[in-house]
Design an enzyme around this catalytic site. Structure first.
Site, mmCIF file in Angstrom:
data_model
loop_
_atom_site.group_PDB
_atom_site.id
_atom_site.type_symbol
_atom_site.label_atom_id
_atom_site.label_comp_id
_atom_site.label_asym_id
_atom_site.label_seq_id
_atom_site.Cartn_x
_atom_site.Cartn_y
_atom_site.Cartn_z
ATOM 1 N N ALA A 1 -27.765 43.215 -46.926
ATOM 2 C CA ALA A 1 -27.772 44.404 -46.071
ATOM 3 C C ALA A 1 -26.958 45.505 -46.736
ATOM 4 C CB ALA A 1 -27.170 44.047 -44.716
ATOM 5 N N GLY B 1 -28.107 39.200 -46.783
ATOM 6 C CA GLY B 1 -29.439 39.546 -46.288
ATOM 7 C C GLY B 1 -30.509 39.377 -47.361
ATOM 8 N N GLU C 1 -31.407 35.885 -47.071
ATOM 9 C CA GLU C 1 -32.131 35.732 -45.804
ATOM 10 C C GLU C 1 -33.570 36.249 -45.933
ATOM 11 O OE1 GLU C 1 -28.821 37.701 -43.704
ATOM 12 O OE2 GLU C 1 -29.005 36.066 -42.263
ATOM 13 N N GLU D 1 -21.308 36.777 -46.470
ATOM 14 C CA GLU D 1 -20.945 37.659 -45.348
ATOM 15 C C GLU D 1 -19.535 37.417 -44.843
ATOM 16 O OE1 GLU D 1 -23.853 36.189 -45.743
ATOM 17 O OE2 GLU D 1 -25.488 37.472 -45.026
HETATM 18 N N1 CAA Z 1 -24.468 47.312 -49.746
HETATM 19 C C1 CAA Z 1 -24.137 48.546 -50.194
HETATM 20 N N2 CAA Z 1 -23.658 48.780 -51.434
HETATM 21 C C2 CAA Z 1 -23.517 47.724 -52.249
HETATM 22 C C3 CAA Z 1 -23.833 46.419 -51.842
HETATM 23 C C4 CAA Z 1 -24.344 46.222 -50.534
HETATM 24 N N3 CAA Z 1 -24.702 45.021 -50.077
HETATM 25 N N4 CAA Z 1 -23.584 45.588 -52.871
HETATM 26 C C5 CAA Z 1 -23.111 46.348 -53.878
HETATM 27 N N5 CAA Z 1 -23.087 47.643 -53.505
HETATM 28 C C6 CAA Z 1 -22.703 48.804 -54.320
HETATM 29 C C7 CAA Z 1 -21.216 48.804 -54.664
HETATM 30 O O1 CAA Z 1 -20.463 49.419 -53.638
HETATM 31 C C8 CAA Z 1 -21.209 49.610 -55.946
HETATM 32 O O2 CAA Z 1 -21.299 50.957 -55.583
HETATM 33 P P1 CAA Z 1 -20.551 52.085 -56.481
HETATM 34 O O3 CAA Z 1 -21.138 51.951 -57.847
HETATM 35 O O4 CAA Z 1 -20.862 53.324 -55.774
HETATM 36 O O5 CAA Z 1 -19.090 51.719 -56.451
HETATM 37 C C9 CAA Z 1 -22.527 49.222 -56.611
HETATM 38 O O6 CAA Z 1 -23.353 48.684 -55.569
HETATM 39 C C10 CAA Z 1 -22.397 48.165 -57.671
HETATM 40 O O7 CAA Z 1 -21.641 47.077 -57.131
HETATM 41 P P2 CAA Z 1 -20.447 46.380 -57.961
HETATM 42 O O8 CAA Z 1 -19.592 47.422 -58.577
HETATM 43 O O9 CAA Z 1 -19.825 45.403 -57.062
HETATM 44 O O10 CAA Z 1 -21.298 45.688 -59.110
HETATM 45 P P3 CAA Z 1 -21.165 44.213 -59.686
HETATM 46 O O11 CAA Z 1 -22.265 44.069 -60.654
HETATM 47 O O12 CAA Z 1 -19.768 43.934 -60.111
HETATM 48 O O13 CAA Z 1 -21.433 43.208 -58.438
HETATM 49 C C11 CAA Z 1 -22.606 42.331 -56.534
HETATM 50 C C12 CAA Z 1 -22.681 43.201 -57.807
HETATM 51 C C13 CAA Z 1 -22.322 40.869 -56.915
HETATM 52 C C14 CAA Z 1 -23.926 42.449 -55.830
HETATM 53 C C15 CAA Z 1 -21.444 42.825 -55.645
HETATM 54 O O14 CAA Z 1 -21.577 44.221 -55.475
HETATM 55 C C16 CAA Z 1 -21.408 42.221 -54.284
HETATM 56 O O15 CAA Z 1 -20.864 41.156 -54.129
HETATM 57 N N6 CAA Z 1 -21.985 42.887 -53.275
HETATM 58 C C17 CAA Z 1 -21.907 42.485 -51.897
HETATM 59 C C18 CAA Z 1 -22.838 41.355 -51.596
HETATM 60 C C19 CAA Z 1 -22.712 40.986 -50.136
HETATM 61 O O16 CAA Z 1 -21.645 40.782 -49.606
HETATM 62 N N7 CAA Z 1 -23.863 40.910 -49.463
HETATM 63 C C20 CAA Z 1 -23.904 40.630 -48.071
HETATM 64 C C21 CAA Z 1 -24.016 41.914 -47.304
HETATM 65 S S1 CAA Z 1 -23.812 41.656 -45.577
HETATM 66 C C22 CAA Z 1 -25.317 41.104 -45.070
HETATM 67 O O17 CAA Z 1 -26.239 40.971 -45.818
HETATM 68 C C23 CAA Z 1 -25.327 40.840 -43.607
HETATM 69 C C24 CAA Z 1 -26.551 40.287 -43.093
HETATM 70 O O18 CAA Z 1 -26.699 39.120 -42.970
HETATM 71 C C25 CAA Z 1 -27.578 41.154 -42.519
#
Ligand code: CAA
Length: 703
Positions: free
Chosen positions: A63, A104, A107, A127
């Site tokens: 998400a 997500g 998912e 999450e």
């Molecule tokens: N939503 C919005 N922005 C996100 C994102 C997300 N899920 N994941 C990453 N980004 C953004 C970061 O903020 C970053 O933005 P900036 O360049 O503007 O700073 C950019 O994407 C790149 O991210 P990283 O700098 O972290 O890059 P990385 O290569 O080191 O890591 C990653 C990539 C492993 C995907 C890491 O970003 C990460 O762990 N992201 C979160 C994943 C997560 O927690 N997902 C679950 C979301 S909650 C959900 O999905 C709820 C549900 O059930 C509905």
């Protein structure tokens, strides 16, 4: 078709590519585009199966975190509804998971009937790290796919699972031979499914998740795990959602999951953890450092000092595959250091976190020397010798003589003036502070101290290097104690004083651990060493101590040789690691209070909380005003990753915002008035805090 999606029909297959860089976060526009594409494919009679993939390789990181807490989070089509629709399409849907399917994103893959990954694929439900639970069917569909125990473990740990393990668990049905072949293999898979008239969705291996589950499974799980959750809400909500998967039919379970998700999303803990997520990304953005700033290569590292700190620092580089030379003055100290490193790795092997081969590979990257000349070709040298300016300056004079031009010379000082260290070299532009936290191979914080003359490319290189070795680098300016230890000073001072006024060390520590801090002030001092704390304090007494009562209890314990855990006595008594209250410390506090004319009284927990925390917050705000910290969120990262401040409170600055800046200021003013001369001396509100409150601001920022 929408620009967030690529769409192509190829030989009876619809290929839908998610194309929202950098990570295909499933914000409302992408959700809408995906739904539209799926409906198009579903309604096209020439399409017999659908493949969803990441148009740029990476599948989906879940998400869109920026939407949480706003109406966009559930703006139509919402993710749970979109995924439910996907499960009801008339044609098989195959998820081709390149690189990552997180939250997500996984998912979405679970809503597809079939899943194929590639060798580098990692999947996970992280999450929980955002104070959330999977809210788009994950808590209901994953237990039905891989069983309750494995699914619960994935959700509670938030850990990423590698491709081979995901295959073994049944999350992936098959693996493509390489990332490049993923899409072609997914298409082959789709055609096989069509040819074999496979069902749109295969039967779930654990369709009734509660079946075959031990009767007391949830009870036992709770007994084992709950103590670790402290006051965290999200693990408890995950747990309830998975219980629902066992008790309720799918549709009702999904409704229960949604209600729990909304509760989590609205919680302060999730708000705080989302703040921390973005704080970590923000910390890497430093004014004056552009993407074009040239980086210096770091292929060889040297560490001066093979003690606990030097050894721990060296391990970080060996872990990242970078060769390290350790320099010591005496051969036996060097040998001891290397043996200690091997023993530390051996513990990891014993715990199954490292193989014997990896241990040997890492040890092979470590070499020792007694001769500065052997550091001539190091790209980065980190000094980790005794915390005394003259000693450190002497090391830097030697480094200046032997190191090659362009080598980065770093000091691991925790409190000394990096400018004064740089000044003894002819290359102050190459000198920087790299403050690791003990144990340096474990703790994630790295304070990067940007000295007056540090060159931008030296700062940029060390920030990048910090991330390479798995740290969270946070930039600090030069001042006594930098961000972390400078804030520790007033916080620990209040703790000491409260014991003189009538609290016990255990009462103070219990208030702090009650807030979910990893440990209280006194447990921390006993662990770090009452002697170490005394020596740093004593060296700076003229600058910071304005009265006789200042940390007198710590001084007296030092003079009694009660250095903490290592001598079995400090603020507490120890039997092994078992901590006991020590009534001699209470008697000592009574005596000191008498000598200093401090009236003894019962101290309530709220006062302990407010005095320790408000002084911590006040100092952080002052650091921001002085420009030592670049932003409030950097201060939060320092205290979360270096001092055990709970991430679900968001760090001290975020916590202050949650308490209310006006309340923090009012509290400081109250103690200034009620604590007599002591209050007048120490409870001075930071001018920035006063300005923020006067301006009606609710967030900590520079104005
Ligand atoms: N939503 C919005 N922005 C996100 C994102 C997300 N899920 N994941 C990453 N980004 C953004 C970061 O903020 C970053 O933005 P900036 O360049 O503007 O700073 C950019 O994407 C790149 O991210 P990283 O700098 O972290 O890059 P990385 O290569 O080191 O890591 C990653 C990539 C492993 C995907 C890491 O970003 C990460 O762990 N992201 C979160 C994943 C997560 O927690 N997902 C679950 C979301 S909650 C959900 O999905 C709820 C549900 O059930 C509905």
């Amino acid at each position: 078709m929408h620009s967030l999606i690529t769409y192509q029909v190829d030989d009876s297959l619809a290929l839908i590519g998610l194309a929202r860089p950098p990570v295909n976060a499933l914000g409302q526009p992408l959700r809408a585009a995906l739904l539209e594409a799926c409906e198009l494919a579903n309604g096209d009679p020439s399409v017999r199966a659908i493949v969803i993939h990441g148009a740029n390789g990476l599948f989906c990181a879940g998400a869109d975190i920026t939407e949480f807490g706003s109406p966009a989070s559930f703006a139509a089509p919402d993710l749970p509804g979109l995924l439910l629709r996907l499960t009801r399409l008339d044609k098989p849907v195959i998820a081709a998971i390149g690189k990552l399917a997180l939250g997500g994103g996984l998912e979405l893959a679970l809503a597809c009937g079939y899943r194929i990954g590639e060798t580098n694929t990692r999947v996970g439900l992280p999450e929980i790290n955002l104070g959330l639970l999977p809210g788009a069917g994950g808590t209901q569909r994953l237990p039905r796919l891989i069983g309750v125990a494995a699914a619960l473990d994935m959700m509670i740990s938030g850990a990423q699972v590698a491709a081979d393990r995901a295959l073994a668990l049944g999350i992936l049905d098959r693996l493509a031979a390489s990332p490049e072949q993923l899409l072609a293999s997914a298409c082959d898979y789709a055609r096989e499914l069509i040819a074999s008239a496979a069902p749109v969705r295969p039967a779930e291996p654990f369709a009734e998740p509660a079946k075959d589950l031990e009767a007391d499974f949830f009870e036992r799980y709770c007994v084992e795990q709950e103590p670790r959750w402290k006051t965290r809400l999200a693990p408890r909500l995950v747990f309830s959602a998975v219980q629902a998967a066992c008790l309720l039919p799918l549709e009702q379970g999904l409704a229960r999951e949604l209600a729990l998700f909304k509760q989590a999303e609205a919680s302060r803990q999730s708000e705080a953890l989302r703040h921390v997520f973005f704080a970590e990304r923000e910390a890497g953005k430093v004014p004056g450092i552009e993407a074009s700033t040239a980086l210096r290569p770091i292929a060889k590292v040297a560490v001066i000092g093979a003690g606990t700190m030097g050894g721990g620092i060296a391990m970080n580089f060996a872990n990242a595959g970078i060769p390290v030379t350790l320099l010591e003055r005496q051969g036996d100290a060097l040998d001891r250091g290397l043996v200690h490193i091997r023993q530390t790795y051996a513990i990891s092997v014993k715990r199954g976190k490292l193989t014997d081969t990896q241990l040997e590979q890492r040890m092979a990257l470590l070499s020792g020397t007694l001769d500065y000349a052997d550091l001539a070709d190091a790209d980065l040298v980190i000094e980790a010798v005794f915390e005394q300016l003259a000693i450190k300056q002497d090391v830097f004079r030697q480094l200046d003589r032997v190191c090659k031009p362009g080598a980065i010379l770093a000091t691991n000082t925790s409190s000394l003036d990096v400018d004064q260290i740089a000044a003894v070299t002819a290359r102050p532009q190459d000198v920087i502070g790299l403050h690791f936290f003990s144990p340096a191979n474990v703790m994630r914080l790295l304070e990067v101290v940007n000295a007056r003359e540090t060159a931008p490319e030296v700062l940029a290189t060390t920030l990048k290097m910090g991330r390479t070795i798995g740290k969270i680098p946070v930039v600090s300016g030069v001042c006594f104690g930098f961000i972390g230890n400078r804030m520790l000073e007033p916080y620990a001072r209040e703790a000491h004083r409260l014991v003189l006024e009538g609290a016990t060390p255990a009462q103070v520590d219990d208030v702090l651990t009650g807030l979910d801090l990893n440990m209280g002030v006194f447990t921390m001092l006993d662990l770090a060493g009452v002697d170490v704390n005394f020596l740093v304090r004593d060296a700076n007494r003229a600058a910071i101590a304005h009265d006789d009562s200042y940390c007198r209890l710590g001084d007296e314990l030092y003079s009694l040789g009660r250095y903490g855990q290592k001598t079995g006595r400090g603020f507490y008594q120890y039997e092994g690691r078992q901590r006991h209250n020590d009534y001699e410390v209470v008697a000592l506090a009574e005596r000191l209070a008498g000598e200093l004319h401090i009236p003894r009284r019962p101290v309530d927990d709220k006062e302990i909380h407010d005095r320790c925390l408000f002084m911590l917050i006040n100092e952080g705000i002052q650091l921001l005003d002085e420009g030592i910290a670049l932003r409030a969120s950097d201060i939060d990262l320092v205290w979360i990753n270096g001092y055990g401040f709970p991430a679900h409170l968001g760090g001290p600055m975020h916590y202050a915002e949650q308490i209310g800046l006006d309340r923090v200021l009012a509290g400081i003013r109250y103690f200034r008035q009620t604590l007599g001369d002591y209050g007048q001396m120490w409870f001075t509100p930071a001018p920035l805090l006063e300005r923020l409150v006067a301006a009606g601001k609710t967030t900590v920022e520079r104005i």
